[in-house]
Write an enzyme that holds these catalytic residues in place. Structure first.
Site, PDB file in Angstrom:
ATOM      1  N   GLY A  24       0.798  -1.220   0.000  1.00 39.46           N
ATOM      2  CA  GLY A  24       0.000   0.000   0.000  1.00 39.46           C
ATOM      3  C   GLY A  24       0.831   1.270   0.000  1.00 39.46           C
ATOM      4  N   GLY A  25       2.131   1.149  -0.276  1.00 38.26           N
ATOM      5  CA  GLY A  25       2.952   2.339  -0.446  1.00 38.26           C
ATOM      6  C   GLY A  25       3.525   2.915   0.834  1.00 38.26           C
ATOM      7  N   ILE A  32      11.835   2.622 -10.794  1.00 38.24           N
ATOM      8  CA  ILE A  32      11.310   2.676 -12.163  1.00 38.24           C
ATOM      9  C   ILE A  32      10.314   3.824 -12.224  1.00 38.24           C
ATOM     10  CG2 ILE A  32      10.062   1.428 -13.959  1.00 38.24           C
ATOM     11  CD1 ILE A  32      11.121  -1.173 -12.722  1.00 38.24           C
ATOM     12  N   HIS A  84       1.434  -0.799 -14.110  1.00 41.79           N
ATOM     13  CA  HIS A  84       1.240  -1.862 -13.115  1.00 41.79           C
ATOM     14  C   HIS A  84       0.429  -2.978 -13.759  1.00 41.79           C
ATOM     15  CE1 HIS A  84      -0.500  -3.138  -8.937  1.00 41.79           C
ATOM     16  NE2 HIS A  84       0.098  -4.105  -9.577  1.00 41.79           N
ATOM     17  N   LYS A 103      -6.516   1.374  -6.653  1.00 43.15           N
ATOM     18  CA  LYS A 103      -6.886   1.218  -8.055  1.00 43.15           C
ATOM     19  C   LYS A 103      -8.281   1.776  -8.292  1.00 43.15           C
ATOM     20  CE  LYS A 103      -4.130  -2.971  -8.119  1.00 43.15           C
ATOM     21  NZ  LYS A 103      -4.204  -4.411  -7.786  1.00 43.15           N
ATOM     22  N   GLU A 163       2.401  -9.425  -9.053  1.00 49.20           N
ATOM     23  CA  GLU A 163       2.441  -8.042  -9.536  1.00 49.20           C
ATOM     24  C   GLU A 163       3.778  -7.723 -10.200  1.00 49.20           C
ATOM     25  OE1 GLU A 163      -0.316  -5.795  -6.160  1.00 49.20           O
ATOM     26  OE2 GLU A 163       1.701  -5.088  -6.568  1.00 49.20           O
ATOM     27  N   GLU A 171       5.707  -7.898  -6.249  1.00 51.68           N
ATOM     28  CA  GLU A 171       5.201  -8.659  -5.102  1.00 51.68           C
ATOM     29  C   GLU A 171       4.095  -9.630  -5.478  1.00 51.68           C
ATOM     30  OE1 GLU A 171       2.594  -5.537  -2.671  1.00 51.68           O
ATOM     31  OE2 GLU A 171       4.591  -4.744  -3.071  1.00 51.68           O
ATOM     32  N   ARG A 179      -4.224 -13.713  -2.173  1.00 50.47           N
ATOM     33  CA  ARG A 179      -5.663 -13.615  -1.877  1.00 50.47           C
ATOM     34  C   ARG A 179      -6.417 -13.462  -3.194  1.00 50.47           C
ATOM     35  NH1 ARG A 179      -3.597  -8.305  -1.284  1.00 50.47           N
ATOM     36  NH2 ARG A 179      -4.519  -6.927  -2.837  1.00 50.47           N
ATOM     37  N   ARG A 224     -14.274   0.881 -10.322  1.00 47.85           N
ATOM     38  CA  ARG A 224     -14.619   0.818  -8.896  1.00 47.85           C
ATOM     39  C   ARG A 224     -15.438   2.055  -8.559  1.00 47.85           C
ATOM     40  NH1 ARG A 224      -9.529  -1.349  -5.272  1.00 47.85           N
ATOM     41  NH2 ARG A 224      -8.771  -2.911  -6.743  1.00 47.85           N
TER      42      ARG A 224
HETATM   43  C1  MV4 Z   1       8.052   0.625  -7.254  1.00 47.34           C
HETATM   44  C2  MV4 Z   1       7.922   1.764  -8.073  1.00 47.34           C
HETATM   45  C3  MV4 Z   1       8.987   2.114  -8.868  1.00 47.34           C
HETATM   46  N1  MV4 Z   1      10.118   1.400  -8.838  1.00 47.34           N
HETATM   47  N2  MV4 Z   1       9.190  -0.075  -7.271  1.00 47.34           N
HETATM   48  C4  MV4 Z   1       3.929   1.133  -4.882  1.00 47.34           C
HETATM   49  C5  MV4 Z   1       3.210   0.201  -3.975  1.00 47.34           C
HETATM   50  C6  MV4 Z   1       4.028  -1.048  -3.932  1.00 47.34           C
HETATM   51  N3  MV4 Z   1       3.176  -2.186  -4.068  1.00 47.34           N
HETATM   52  C7  MV4 Z   1       5.013  -0.933  -5.051  1.00 47.34           C
HETATM   53  N4  MV4 Z   1       4.965   0.414  -5.526  1.00 47.34           N
HETATM   54  C8  MV4 Z   1       5.883   0.883  -6.400  1.00 47.34           C
HETATM   55  N5  MV4 Z   1       7.066   0.205  -6.459  1.00 47.34           N
HETATM   56  C9  MV4 Z   1      10.195   0.308  -8.051  1.00 47.34           C
HETATM   57  N6  MV4 Z   1      11.329  -0.394  -8.029  1.00 47.34           N
HETATM   58  C10 MV4 Z   1       6.696   2.447  -8.060  1.00 47.34           C
HETATM   59  C11 MV4 Z   1       5.684   2.021  -7.227  1.00 47.34           C
HETATM   60  C12 MV4 Z   1       4.453   2.740  -7.308  1.00 47.34           C
HETATM   61  C13 MV4 Z   1       3.307   2.159  -7.823  1.00 47.34           C
HETATM   62  C14 MV4 Z   1       3.277   0.808  -8.201  1.00 47.34           C
HETATM   63  C15 MV4 Z   1       2.143   0.218  -8.699  1.00 47.34           C
HETATM   64  C16 MV4 Z   1       0.993   1.000  -8.829  1.00 47.34           C
HETATM   65  C17 MV4 Z   1       0.982   2.296  -8.449  1.00 47.34           C
HETATM   66  C18 MV4 Z   1       2.128   2.899  -7.939  1.00 47.34           C
HETATM   67  C19 MV4 Z   1       2.115   4.249  -7.559  1.00 47.34           C
HETATM   68  C20 MV4 Z   1       3.249   4.831  -7.046  1.00 47.34           C
HETATM   69  C21 MV4 Z   1       4.421   4.073  -6.912  1.00 47.34           C
END
Ligand code: MV4
Length: 452
Positions: free
Chosen positions: A164-165, A203, A208, A237, A275, A288, A292, A339
């Site tokens: 969840g960030g 990145i 996503h 989302k 993911e 990740e 679920r 949603r």
């Molecule tokens: C990242 C990324 C950029 N580079 N990892 C956000 C939540 C977590 N599940 C993983 N996330 C991210 N990981 C790397 N190496 C950017 C995000 C990210 C993000 C990822 C998926 C969907 C929305 C996002 C929004 C902001 C940052």
């Protein structure tokens, strides 16, 4: 097969699980908080037990209350839905120790996936491409600087227990690393009671994309293609679709092959989502695993024809994968989910209250998953998801046309909703072209397109 299942959840997903049970001839037990006494999941289950006050920490998240309800009603299994206890390895273990089947992966696998760092090394060892990053847990800021030197800035610090960030920080230089490391650690300790950190190459503006996996207990794994989930804000989302407009048949076939093998190697069972981030070159990197069923599973159900919740139940009961998934599996058409949240369309803040008028759209290729109805009350204690509106078509254009029509015929009065926002997104040229990344919504808002 199970005779009776307890559903440890509320709202639309509790109803979704009840539907699957009814079709399988399984009796159902609903649990509810004091705020959910008059909810539809209570009405449609065969039995219902109140498990505590409105606040979820004292009801839907209360392990002793849920287990007691399961023992009193003598169920064979618990379906946790999403959120709440769904990825709690300790809860899954308590279920199994109490002789109740947990409908999900085995506790050890849930625990492995709960450690983002261990999950990362496990799938990397099984041949899945991961984002270049650190190995193991970063001891301190100095070790983090050393790693970042090898990886190259910018990097992203992540909490091992994260999600969840929270507990994440982007770092652009060695100078700014120590304070950001400390902040991220503190946030992680406060949010997850675990300060452990790891690091990846950052990145920028990725897409996503996530792959849906189903696996039985005999080493059979199937991948039901991918979902595109880049339309999100603040890690929530808003729109998901299947397939992703930017995954070619060749890339899909390659990823499905890799994932079938990798998930078998890590001993994954039941349903799960893997993911990935896609960079601007179109390469996919693992981030990740979600152990679920996900909110957005209906788009995969539309294109695969597989009932994923029924599959979860059958697989947990020890059935073979070929009882759930046709062989060969064919993915067909295109599905989109909006949603519909009860929220202020400008500030995105929750808009709980009484729904005074409610009309659910229908017709060919349209599905609505909701527990709301006219004159119901949306309580302030839980997430703001009011309904999932899903549209299917032969291609993306037909799915979007049906979604537009369904949004127009979806009437919700009494609370604010995200319906007008969905309508504006679905008219956006970049969205229509399939040309978007995870920063689409923040740019959309900045462009003034959000004004109501
Ligand atoms: C990242 C990324 C950029 N580079 N990892 C956000 C939540 C977590 N599940 C993983 N996330 C991210 N990981 C790397 N190496 C950017 C995000 C990210 C993000 C990822 C998926 C969907 C929305 C996002 C929004 C902001 C940052």
């Amino acid at each position: 097969m199970f005779e009776k299942i307890l559903i440890a959840n509320r709202g639309e997903i509790a109803l979704r699980v009840i539907c699957a049970c009814k079709e399988l001839g399984i009796r159902t037990v609903a649990v509810y908080s004091e705020a959910d006494r008059n909810s539809l999941h209570v009405r449609f289950a065969d039995e219902a037990i109140c498990i505590g006050p409105a606040k979820s920490a004292r009801s839907y998240l209360n392990v002793p209350s849920v287990i007691s309800a399961a023992e009193i009603t003598n169920v064979n299994a618990i379906h946790p839905g999403y959120g709440f206890l769904s990825e709690n390895a300790d809860f899954a273990e308590v279920c199994e120790m109490s002789g109740i089947r947990f409908i999900g992966p085995k506790p050890a696998v849930i625990r492995l996936m709960g450690s983002k760092q261990r999950a990362r090394s496990a799938v990397a060892a099984a041949g899945i491409p991961v984002v270049p990053g650190s190995q193991g847990i970063l001891k301190d800021a100095d070790e983090a600087i050393q790693n970042a030197g090898h990886i190259g800035y910018p990097v992203i610090l992540k909490a091992v227990a994260g999600g969840g960030g929270r507990g994440m920080r982007i770092v652009r230089s060695a100078e700014e690393l120590p304070p950001l490391f400390q902040q991220a650690q503190q946030e992680a300790a406060a949010s997850f009671s675990c300060p452990d950190m790891y690091m990846e190459k950052f990145i920028a503006a990725p897409r996503h994309i996530e792959f849906q996996v189903l696996a039985d207990e005999y080493g059979h794994v199937e991948v039901l293609g991918e979902r595109e989930c880049s339309i999100q804000r603040r890690h929530q989302k808003l729109i998901e679709e299947a397939p992703s407009p930017c995954v070619t048949p060749e890339l899909r076939a390659k990823m499905c092959d890799l994932l079938r093998n990798a998930m078998r190697e890590v001993g994954y069972t039941n349903a799960g989502t893997v993911e990935f981030l896609m960079d601007e070159d179109g390469s996919l990197y693992f981030i990740e695993v979600n152990a679920r069923v996900q909110v957005e599973h209906p788009v995969t159900e539309f294109i695969s024809g597989v009932d994923m919740v029924k599959s979860q139940i059958l697989l947990a009961a020890g059935e073979r994968l070929d009882t759930c998934v046709p062989s060969p599996l064919t993915l067909r058409g295109h599905a989109i989910e909006c949603r519909v949240n009860a929220e202020n369309p400008v500030t995105y803040t929750p808009s709980p209250g009484r729904i005074t008028a409610f009309n659910v759209p229908g017709c060919v290729g349209v599905r609505v998953d909701t527990a709301a109805h006219a004159d119901c009350v949306i309580p302030p204690y839980y997430d703001s998801l009011l309904a999932k509106l899903i549209a299917y078509g032969r291609d993306r254009g037909e799915a979007i046309a049906r979604m537009n029509r369904a949004l127009e015929m979806f009437i919700v009065e009494g609370v604010d909703t995200s319906i007008p926002l969905h309508q504006r997104i679905l008219a956006d040229p970049d969205f229509l072209a399939g040309n978007f990344t995870t920063d689409f919504l923040s740019r959309f808002a900045a462009n003034g397109a959000r004004t109501v």
